[in-house]
Design a protein around this motif. Structure first.
Motif, short mmCIF file in Angstrom:
data_model
loop_
_atom_site.label_atom_id
_atom_site.label_comp_id
_atom_site.label_asym_id
_atom_site.label_seq_id
_atom_site.Cartn_x
_atom_site.Cartn_y
_atom_site.Cartn_z
N ALA A 266 36.80 20.56 10.04
CA ALA A 266 36.76 21.47 11.19
C ALA A 266 35.33 21.76 11.64
CB ALA A 266 37.50 22.76 10.85
N GLU A 267 34.44 22.06 10.70
CA GLU A 267 33.05 22.38 11.04
C GLU A 267 32.19 21.13 11.15
OE1 GLU A 267 34.73 23.72 8.54
OE2 GLU A 267 35.16 25.71 9.39
N GLY A 268 32.76 19.97 10.83
CA GLY A 268 32.04 18.71 10.94
C GLY A 268 31.13 18.44 9.77
N PHE A 269 30.68 17.20 9.68
CA PHE A 269 29.69 16.80 8.69
C PHE A 269 28.29 17.10 9.22
CE2 PHE A 269 33.34 14.00 7.80
CZ PHE A 269 33.49 14.23 6.44
N PRO A 270 27.28 17.05 8.36
CA PRO A 270 25.91 17.24 8.85
C PRO A 270 25.58 16.20 9.92
CG PRO A 270 25.96 17.27 6.45
CD PRO A 270 27.32 16.83 6.90
N MET A 271 24.78 16.62 10.91
CA MET A 271 24.35 15.69 11.94
C MET A 271 22.92 15.25 11.61
SD MET A 271 24.10 16.13 16.09
CE MET A 271 25.87 16.41 16.20
N TYR A 272 22.75 13.95 11.41
CA TYR A 272 21.46 13.41 10.98
C TYR A 272 20.64 12.93 12.17
CZ TYR A 272 23.57 13.54 6.35
OH TYR A 272 24.18 13.95 5.19
N ALA A 273 19.33 13.07 12.04
CA ALA A 273 18.43 12.64 13.12
C ALA A 273 18.57 11.16 13.39
CB ALA A 273 16.98 12.97 12.75
N GLY A 274 18.76 10.36 12.34
CA GLY A 274 18.91 8.93 12.53
C GLY A 274 20.14 8.58 13.35
N TRP A 275 21.24 9.28 13.08
CA TRP A 275 22.47 9.03 13.83
C TRP A 275 22.30 9.42 15.30
CZ3 TRP A 275 25.66 12.31 16.62
CH2 TRP A 275 26.88 11.75 17.05
N LEU A 276 21.72 10.60 15.56
CA LEU A 276 21.56 11.03 16.95
C LEU A 276 20.59 10.11 17.69
CD1 LEU A 276 22.46 13.10 19.01
CD2 LEU A 276 20.56 14.57 18.30
N ALA A 277 19.57 9.63 17.01
CA ALA A 277 18.65 8.67 17.64
C ALA A 277 19.40 7.39 18.01
CB ALA A 277 17.48 8.36 16.71
N ALA A 278 20.32 6.95 17.14
CA ALA A 278 21.11 5.76 17.44
C ALA A 278 21.99 5.97 18.67
CB ALA A 278 21.98 5.39 16.22
N ILE A 279 22.55 7.18 18.80
CA ILE A 279 23.36 7.48 19.99
C ILE A 279 22.49 7.43 21.24
CG2 ILE A 279 24.70 9.27 21.14
CD1 ILE A 279 26.20 7.92 18.86
N HIS A 280 21.30 8.04 21.18
CA HIS A 280 20.40 7.99 22.34
C HIS A 280 20.06 6.55 22.71
CE1 HIS A 280 19.40 12.09 23.50
NE2 HIS A 280 19.36 12.44 22.23
N GLN A 281 19.82 5.71 21.71
CA GLN A 281 19.53 4.30 21.99
C GLN A 281 20.72 3.64 22.68
OE1 GLN A 281 18.57 2.70 18.14
NE2 GLN A 281 16.79 4.04 17.89
N GLY A 282 21.91 3.94 22.22
CA GLY A 282 23.11 3.39 22.84
C GLY A 282 23.27 3.83 24.28
N HIS A 283 22.98 5.09 24.55
CA HIS A 283 23.08 5.60 25.92
C HIS A 283 22.05 4.94 26.83
CE1 HIS A 283 25.26 9.55 24.60
NE2 HIS A 283 26.06 8.50 24.62
N ARG A 284 20.86 4.70 26.31
CA ARG A 284 19.85 4.00 27.12
C ARG A 284 20.32 2.59 27.48
NH1 ARG A 284 16.14 6.41 23.56
NH2 ARG A 284 15.84 4.43 22.45
N ARG A 285 20.93 1.93 26.50
CA ARG A 285 21.45 0.58 26.78
C ARG A 285 22.55 0.65 27.83
NH1 ARG A 285 22.49 -3.22 28.59
NH2 ARG A 285 23.20 -5.23 27.77
N LEU A 286 23.43 1.63 27.74
CA LEU A 286 24.51 1.78 28.72
C LEU A 286 23.96 1.98 30.12
CD1 LEU A 286 27.50 2.33 29.54
CD2 LEU A 286 27.08 4.73 28.94
N ARG A 287 22.92 2.81 30.25
CA ARG A 287 22.38 3.12 31.58
C ARG A 287 21.83 1.88 32.29
NH1 ARG A 287 20.82 7.97 28.91
NH2 ARG A 287 18.71 7.17 28.48
N SER A 288 21.45 0.87 31.52
CA SER A 288 20.97 -0.36 32.14
C SER A 288 22.11 -1.30 32.53
CB SER A 288 20.00 -1.08 31.20
OG SER A 288 20.68 -1.57 30.05
N GLY A 289 23.35 -0.92 32.19
CA GLY A 289 24.53 -1.72 32.51
C GLY A 289 24.88 -2.69 31.41
N LEU A 290 26.15 -2.72 31.00
CA LEU A 290 26.57 -3.55 29.88
C LEU A 290 27.11 -4.91 30.31
CD1 LEU A 290 28.30 -0.94 27.53
CD2 LEU A 290 25.90 -1.65 27.63
N GLY A 291 27.60 -5.02 31.54
CA GLY A 291 28.11 -6.30 32.02
C GLY A 291 29.31 -6.82 31.27
#
Length: 353
Positions: free
Chosen positions: A208-233
């Motif tokens: 319910a309260e979730g697991f700890p959120m790690y900086a490495g994981w959130l950085a990976a999400i940001h990287q994924g969003h940057r890739r998405l913004r350039s278009g995935l095709g």
């Protein structure tokens, strides 16, 4: 690799996929399956953040359509989490390619399915989309169904504070740093039968309260969003579904039963065209974040929209009678025009997808 009876019991069976060790040691993923004898169609489902596969109503629906059903508990999630690991932690979302590629190999080569649909929810939707974008032209997947995919950041101030460059640097220097944020327990409470919901799932695997959120994981999400913004095709048809509205609240609100309490639904829909050139966007009235766990009317709409899309783009015959609701221990399935998010009267709070 050997399939044995899964924790959900028959007809589900599961096999542990041994993967290459990473920076924390031994790694595995878990492939759950429910076969339809003689079927040449299959679906591979991938869960969201703070999640694992338990949505048996979703599997019921697919198998009624003639799909063999597979679900992948990713490394460090659910069935695949081991004591020596940091829950959910990857430093780049491409780390999940290994288990996805192996699952696809098993589904196509070992189990002999000629058609494959990839169904991702929330973070699993982002992972599925990025993976499909890296597999363009290979013919390994025939379509994507993304259920409230994590295509943009939630509104939570604690998450929003860590902007892209800052969290990328922190993720590189201190990937296991726990960020000062926690999930809003009201979303899980709105789902689970022991609180205010109708579904039965393991609260040690979907906390319910979730697991700890790690900086490495959130950085990976940001990287994924940057890739998405350039278009995935993505070169196969994509069905993207999201609720018509979102809600943010730090206290219980009945609106949690009828809106996305995790991500901003309008933002999800807005990012849809970046996925590829053939994207169908459907908005679900009264849909919650995991749309197949919505109230009966909304999830019925989800399944109806899915069925018509499958008939149009994957040549899956429509069936007259849909299966009855699964016992509350799984899921089932709802669209409409885009609706503006309507937060409650408290500051936005978020739960990563």
């Amino acid at each position: 690799m050997e399939f044995r009876e899964d924790i959900l019991g028959a007809p589900y069976e599961a096999a542990e996929l041994t993967l290459r060790p990473d920076y924390e040691g031994a790694v595995c993923a878990t492939l759950v399956r429910r076969l339809v004898p003689g079927s040449e169609r299959a679906v591979l489902y991938v869960h969201g953040y703070n999640d694992y596969f338990f949505q048996t109503g979703l599997a019921d629906h697919y198998t009624a359509l003639g799909f063999s059903f597979y679900a992948l508990d990713l490394r460090k999630y659910g069935r695949s989490l081991r004591p020596h690991q940091s829950p959910n932690l990857v430093r780049h979302l491409t780390e999940h390619d290994e288990e996805i590629d192996e699952a696809v190999r098993i589904i196509r080569e070992l189990d002999g399915h000629r058609q494959l649909l990839f169904n991702g929810h929330s973070t699993g939707g982002l992972i599925a989309a990025l993976w499909a974008g890296r597999r363009v032209g290979r013919g390994v997947v025939d379509g994507l169904f993304l259920n409230s995919p994590f295509l943009s950041m939630p509104a939570a101030p604690a998450v929003r504070t860590f902007g892209g460059p800052a969290v990328t640097a922190l993720g590189r220097l201190a990937p296991t740093r726990v960020l000062p944020t926690s999930l809003n327990p009201h979303y899980v409470h709105s789902l689970h039968k022991d609180f205010k919901g109708e579904w039965d799932f393991d609260l040690t695997l979907k906390v319910a309260e979730g697991f700890p959120m790690y900086a490495g994981w959130l950085a990976a999400i940001h990287q994924g969003h940057r890739r998405l913004r350039s278009g995935l095709g993505i070169d196969v048809p994509v069905l993207l579904m999201a609720s018509t509205r979102s809600i943010s609240t730090t206290v219980w609100d009945e609106g949690l039963r009828r809106a996305d309490a995790v991500l901003r639904a309008d933002d999800i829909a807005a990012q849809g065209p970046r996925l590829g050139r053939h994207v169908t966007i459907v908005r679900i009235e009264d849909g919650v974040h995991d749309l197949v766990l919505s109230g009966e009317a909304a999830r019925t709409r989800v399944f109806a929209e899915l069925d018509h899309w499958l008939a149009a783009y994957l040549d899956v015959p429509l069936i007259d009678a849909q299966p009855a609701d699964a016992q509350p221990a799984a899921a089932q399935p709802g669209d409409t025009e885009s609706g503006a998010a309507q937060p409650a009267d408290t500051e936005p709070v978020g739960e990563s997808a």
